[in-house]
Scaffold this motif. Structure first.
Motif, PDB file in Angstrom:
ATOM      1  N   PRO A  60      47.416 -95.553  16.445  1.00 61.07           N
ATOM      2  CA  PRO A  60      46.013 -95.854  16.134  1.00 61.07           C
ATOM      3  C   PRO A  60      45.568 -95.333  14.765  1.00 61.07           C
ATOM      4  O   PRO A  60      44.834 -96.022  14.040  1.00 61.07           O
ATOM      5  N   ILE A 100      46.913 -97.652  12.143  1.00 64.97           N
ATOM      6  CA  ILE A 100      46.123 -98.888  12.095  1.00 64.97           C
ATOM      7  C   ILE A 100      44.859 -98.682  11.270  1.00 64.97           C
ATOM      8  O   ILE A 100      44.501 -99.503  10.409  1.00 64.97           O
ATOM      9  N   TYR A 126      55.606-102.629  13.739  1.00 66.15           N
ATOM     10  CA  TYR A 126      54.991-101.912  12.625  1.00 66.15           C
ATOM     11  C   TYR A 126      56.006-101.459  11.575  1.00 66.15           C
ATOM     12  O   TYR A 126      55.799-101.676  10.375  1.00 66.15           O
ATOM     13  N   PHE A 145      47.694-103.881   9.302  1.00 65.57           N
ATOM     14  CA  PHE A 145      46.324-104.265   9.651  1.00 65.57           C
ATOM     15  C   PHE A 145      46.279-105.721  10.115  1.00 65.57           C
ATOM     16  O   PHE A 145      45.738-106.023  11.185  1.00 65.57           O
ATOM     17  N   THR A 191      47.987-106.297  13.420  1.00 74.17           N
ATOM     18  CA  THR A 191      47.196-105.706  14.507  1.00 74.17           C
ATOM     19  C   THR A 191      46.093-106.660  14.938  1.00 74.17           C
ATOM     20  O   THR A 191      45.877-106.895  16.131  1.00 74.17           O
ATOM     21  N   ILE A 192      45.392-107.223  13.958  1.00 74.21           N
ATOM     22  CA  ILE A 192      44.324-108.182  14.251  1.00 74.21           C
ATOM     23  C   ILE A 192      44.904-109.429  14.915  1.00 74.21           C
ATOM     24  O   ILE A 192      44.351-109.957  15.882  1.00 74.21           O
ATOM     25  N   PHE A 218      45.675-109.020  18.651  1.00 75.72           N
ATOM     26  CA  PHE A 218      44.553-108.472  19.417  1.00 75.72           C
ATOM     27  C   PHE A 218      44.623-108.894  20.881  1.00 75.72           C
ATOM     28  O   PHE A 218      44.171-108.173  21.767  1.00 75.72           O
ATOM     29  N   GLY A 228      44.961 -97.998  21.053  1.00 76.65           N
ATOM     30  CA  GLY A 228      45.346 -99.006  20.072  1.00 76.65           C
ATOM     31  C   GLY A 228      44.300-100.100  19.943  1.00 76.65           C
ATOM     32  O   GLY A 228      44.000-100.556  18.836  1.00 76.65           O
ATOM     33  N   PHE A 229      43.744-100.530  21.078  1.00 76.66           N
ATOM     34  CA  PHE A 229      42.714-101.571  21.065  1.00 76.66           C
ATOM     35  C   PHE A 229      41.466-101.074  20.350  1.00 76.66           C
ATOM     36  O   PHE A 229      40.878-101.784  19.519  1.00 76.66           O
ATOM     37  N   GLY A 238      42.035-100.878  16.692  1.00 74.42           N
ATOM     38  CA  GLY A 238      41.952-102.221  16.123  1.00 74.42           C
ATOM     39  C   GLY A 238      40.516-102.658  15.914  1.00 74.42           C
ATOM     40  O   GLY A 238      40.188-103.307  14.912  1.00 74.42           O
ATOM     41  N   ALA A 266      39.304-100.816  12.882  1.00 73.77           N
ATOM     42  CA  ALA A 266      39.906-101.413  11.684  1.00 73.77           C
ATOM     43  C   ALA A 266      39.277-102.756  11.360  1.00 73.77           C
ATOM     44  O   ALA A 266      39.145-103.127  10.188  1.00 73.77           O
ATOM     45  N   LEU A 267      38.884-103.492  12.391  1.00 72.97           N
ATOM     46  CA  LEU A 267      38.245-104.794  12.189  1.00 72.97           C
ATOM     47  C   LEU A 267      36.844-104.644  11.604  1.00 72.97           C
ATOM     48  O   LEU A 267      36.406-105.457  10.775  1.00 72.97           O
TER      49      LEU A 267
END
Length: 308
Positions: free
Chosen positions: A44, A47, A111, A124, A127-128, A131, A164-165, A168, A171-172
């Protein structure tokens, strides 16, 4: 040359993990604790730090990655069911076989590979793009594996709120909000997050040492599933993404992450059932071994196809 160096590093680190397991230094219990640390903490942070590498004016690209990925994960159950029927998977393991196709090891293997080949910003974007992974795993994937064992499955929404979610989601938000993380936050995130790659490979190597080769290569159906998981799925993803964007880097990084071995979560989720757990664990180890050959093959295919 980059892929050769990358695979050499990954193979060497996996071999170290294998050796440490055999010497009882990195045993099964320690590997589980390290896995939890990677999944819940170091990955995480990686990310979040990777989001700082993405320009704020790339919002249209971010949305493309998000919605194209969600749609692809929506199609995966259909593709996986066709694959399971193709190999005539036993009815009490059909769900596990479907999960082999649907769920790749995007974190532990994905990764390190995309970061080495396409830069830190690739973490990044992938990861998106992935999702939908957690959504698919904790809903349909869990249902399938419980169904295999004849157990009733109950969906718990809180399962989706994994570290992790949530990372994300953070990060979004960063590129859309215009927030710039100060170095006081970003540097520690990057520093700790960067241990994700070597730790992941040590864990993968250690886990491989828990299964004798005779067991790993005894399930003939998994050979076909490995071919589908490691080569067919990424090529289909590349073709799909080429319809949506002409950016070769985006196409290659998303397709490459889909071309990873069976996700370790498949083995973890199926482990509570004896027969299904054995198939799930074997599929993870076999596809991980095979990926040492297929990842360079994919890199060459994408280089010739897209020039990246």
């Amino acid at each position: 040359m980059t892929i050769v160096v990358t695979m050499t590093k990954l193979l060497f680190t996996m071999a170290v993990g294998f050796y440490l397991n055999k010497k009882n230094i990195l045993d099964q219990e320690t590997s589980k604790k390290m896995s939890a640390m990677v999944v819940n903490f170091t990955a995480p942070l990686l990310i979040i730090s990777s989001a700082s590498q993405v320009a704020g004016d790339n919002q249209s690209v971010i949305l493309l990655m998000l919605f194209s990925g969600l749609f692809l994960y929506f199609l995966f159950p259909v593709i996986s069911l066709a694959a399971a029927k193709l190999v005539h998977a036993p009815s009490d393991c059909r769900g596990v076989y479907q999960c082999m196709v649907m769920l790749a090891n995007t974190a532990f293997m994905g990764y390190p590979v995309v970061q080495a080949l396409y830069g830190e910003s690739a973490i990044f974007y992938t990861t998106i793009f992935n999702f939908g992974y957690n959504i698919l795993f904790y809903t349909y994937g869990s249902f399938l594996m419980d169904k295999d064992a004849g157990q009733a499955s109950k969906f718990e929404p809180r399962r989706l709120l994994s570290a992790g979610f949530l990372a994300g989601m953070v990060a979004l938000i960063i590129p859309f909000s215009g927030i710039t993380l100060p170095d006081m936050i970003l540097q520690p995130c990057s520093f700790i997050g960067n241990i994700t790659t070597p730790m992941s490979m040590l864990i993968v190597g250690s886990n491989m040492a828990n299964y004798p080769l005779r067991d790993i290569f005894s399930e003939k159906r998994i050979y076909v599933m490995a071919f589908i998981r490691l080569l067919v799925m990424p090529v289909l993803t590349a073709a799909y993404m080429s319809l949506l964007t002409d950016d070769p880097l985006l196409i290659c990084m998303t397709a490459m992450t889909i071309g990873m071995p069976v996700g370790s979560m498949v083995a973890m989720a199926s482990s509570k059932y004896e027969k299904q757990g054995r198939i799930g664990s074997i599929s993870v180890v076999m596809t991980t071994i095979c990926s040492m050959a297929t990842i360079p093959i994919l890199a060459v295919i994408f280089k010739l196809w897209f020039g990246v």
